[in-house]
Design a protein around this motif. Structure first.
Motif, PDB file in Angstrom:
ATOM      1  N   PHE A  21       0.851  -1.108  -0.069  1.00 49.21           N
ATOM      2  CA  PHE A  21      -0.027   0.105  -0.183  1.00 49.21           C
ATOM      3  C   PHE A  21       0.868   1.072  -0.002  1.00 49.21           C
ATOM      4  O   PHE A  21       0.545   2.333  -0.401  1.00 49.21           O
ATOM      5  CB  PHE A  21      -0.916   0.111   1.154  1.00 49.21           C
ATOM      6  N   MET A 262      -2.519  -3.861  -6.018  1.00 48.49           N
ATOM      7  CA  MET A 262      -1.720  -3.049  -5.541  1.00 48.49           C
ATOM      8  C   MET A 262      -0.169  -2.754  -5.965  1.00 48.49           C
ATOM      9  O   MET A 262       0.276  -1.546  -6.073  1.00 48.49           O
ATOM     10  CB  MET A 262      -1.683  -3.024  -3.832  1.00 48.49           C
ATOM     11  N   THR A 312      -8.027   1.358  -7.984  1.00 45.56           N
ATOM     12  CA  THR A 312      -7.978   0.950  -6.672  1.00 45.56           C
ATOM     13  C   THR A 312      -9.469   1.291  -5.831  1.00 45.56           C
ATOM     14  O   THR A 312      -9.841   0.512  -5.001  1.00 45.56           O
ATOM     15  CB  THR A 312      -7.002   1.973  -5.911  1.00 45.56           C
ATOM     16  N   LEU A 321      -9.379  -6.131  -2.399  1.00 42.45           N
ATOM     17  CA  LEU A 321      -8.210  -5.802  -1.783  1.00 42.45           C
ATOM     18  C   LEU A 321      -8.176  -6.411  -0.443  1.00 42.45           C
ATOM     19  O   LEU A 321      -9.141  -6.636   0.144  1.00 42.45           O
ATOM     20  CB  LEU A 321      -8.244  -4.249  -1.473  1.00 42.45           C
ATOM     21  N   CYS A 322      -7.002  -6.587   0.414  1.00 44.79           N
ATOM     22  CA  CYS A 322      -6.774  -7.230   1.690  1.00 44.79           C
ATOM     23  C   CYS A 322      -7.425  -8.432   1.713  1.00 44.79           C
ATOM     24  O   CYS A 322      -8.135  -8.933   2.555  1.00 44.79           O
ATOM     25  CB  CYS A 322      -7.385  -6.420   2.812  1.00 44.79           C
TER      26      CYS A 322
END
Length: 325
Positions: A21, A262, A312, A321-322
């Motif tokens: 990130f 990312m 994003t 994400l994550c």
């Protein structure tokens, strides 16, 4: 909780909050510096670069707080990233982000620049030694682990003089410049060998090819700060950056069609670096051609950053994400 447990659970999300990130902070801070270089060259006001600096600062706080929370609540996940052969290289993105923010604030607030540069410099030095020790220690790496992201820990040292020289830390800046240039030569040989003679990079690492542009471009700016003129070595660095920009330009249409990760933020800072270098060269030697090149590269950078922000935000909205890779 296993690695794949509870895809939507808060703790699971935090566990998979990646150190990559910080690459987004580097990208936005690089955009701010590129806009500032364009403003100086073209006589624009400082509104755009200041706005980008504000966004980069806020983004750094948010990302840093998120990763600090991960370190407290999921220390094993942080340790796993540190021992990951690819993500290990992204930890110095934290110190590089501080150094870039210090450079952004240099013109407007020298006190803030000192406050950001000093911890950034120390952290960069510590992480450089830690990562290099990890490379040559007891761990075993395969040829497939090597990728252009390996430039970040060692070659990232060349960012230190960009603000370090104006702040008066000349000898320290020469040390970091020396480390960065030495490892650029070493790692360039290794990375080119890996790219030519081994399997292609996996899809998620394809964007890191753009990192090839950054070392010579940033080194040009740092060298100019150290010697105060555009000499033969500075020209060699700048034209090396142009060579890699052309190489990457051929690969870019294929890269942008890949699924988003990312790591795509690795596209942004290198384009910012070569944009800044072009404007600096144009201003130093009075080259209209390089000024036009700087404008063209700035437009590309703006498009790249806008696309990265869009993708994003879409990834956040769709929950991409994550999550485990």
């Amino acid at each position: 909780m296993t690695y794949t447990a509870a895809r939507g659970a808060p703790h699971s999300r935090l566990e998979h909050y990646p150190v990559t990130f910080f690459a987004s902070v580097m990208g936005i801070a690089g955009l701010s510096l590129a806009l500032h270089a364009a403003e100086n060259a073209l006589g624009w006001g400082g509104v755009a670069s200041n706005a980008a600096f504000g966004v980069a600062s806020l983004l750094f706080v948010v990302v840093a707080l998120g990763y600090a929370l991960k370190a407290v609540r999921c220390p094993r996940a942080v340790a796993a990233e540190w021992h990951h052969p690819v993500r290990l290289s992204f930890f110095p993105a934290i110190s590089i982000s501080l150094l870039l923010l210090a450079t952004c604030s240099l013109a407007g607030n020298e006190t803030m620049a000192h406050m950001l540069w000093l911890p950034g410099m120390v952290l960069q030095g510590v992480l450089t030694i830690a990562v290099i020790t990890g490379w040559i220690g007891a761990r075993s790496f395969l040829a497939g682990h090597l990728n252009p992201a390996w430039f970040i820990p060692a070659v990232g040292n060349v960012i230190v003089p960009v603000a370090g020289v104006p702040l008066g830390y000349v000898e320290l800046s020469w040390y970091f410049m020396s480390v960065g240039l030495i490892f650029w030569i070493v790692l360039m040989t290794l990375v080119i060998n890996r790219l030519i003679f081994h399997d292609p990079l996996p899809g998620r690492l394809q964007p890191t090819l753009v990192i090839l542009i950054a070392p010579p471009a940033v080194a040009f700016v740092a060298w100019f700060r150290l010697v105060g003129e555009v000499d033969a070595f500075a020209r060699l660095l700048l034209n090396g950056a142009y060579l890699f920009t052309l190489v990457v330009a051929v690969q870019l249409p294929r890269i942008v069609r890949l699924p988003f990760a990312m790591s795509f933020w690795a596209l942004s800072f290198p384009f910012a670096a070569v944009t800044i270098a072009s404007f600096l060269y144009a201003e130093s030697v009075g080259s209209v051609v390089h000024r036009v090149m700087g404008i063209g590269l700035l437009l590309v950078l703006i498009i790249v950053v806008a696309a990265l922000v869009f993708r994003t935000l879409r990834a956040i909205r769709t929950g991409e994400l994550c999550v485990p890779e």
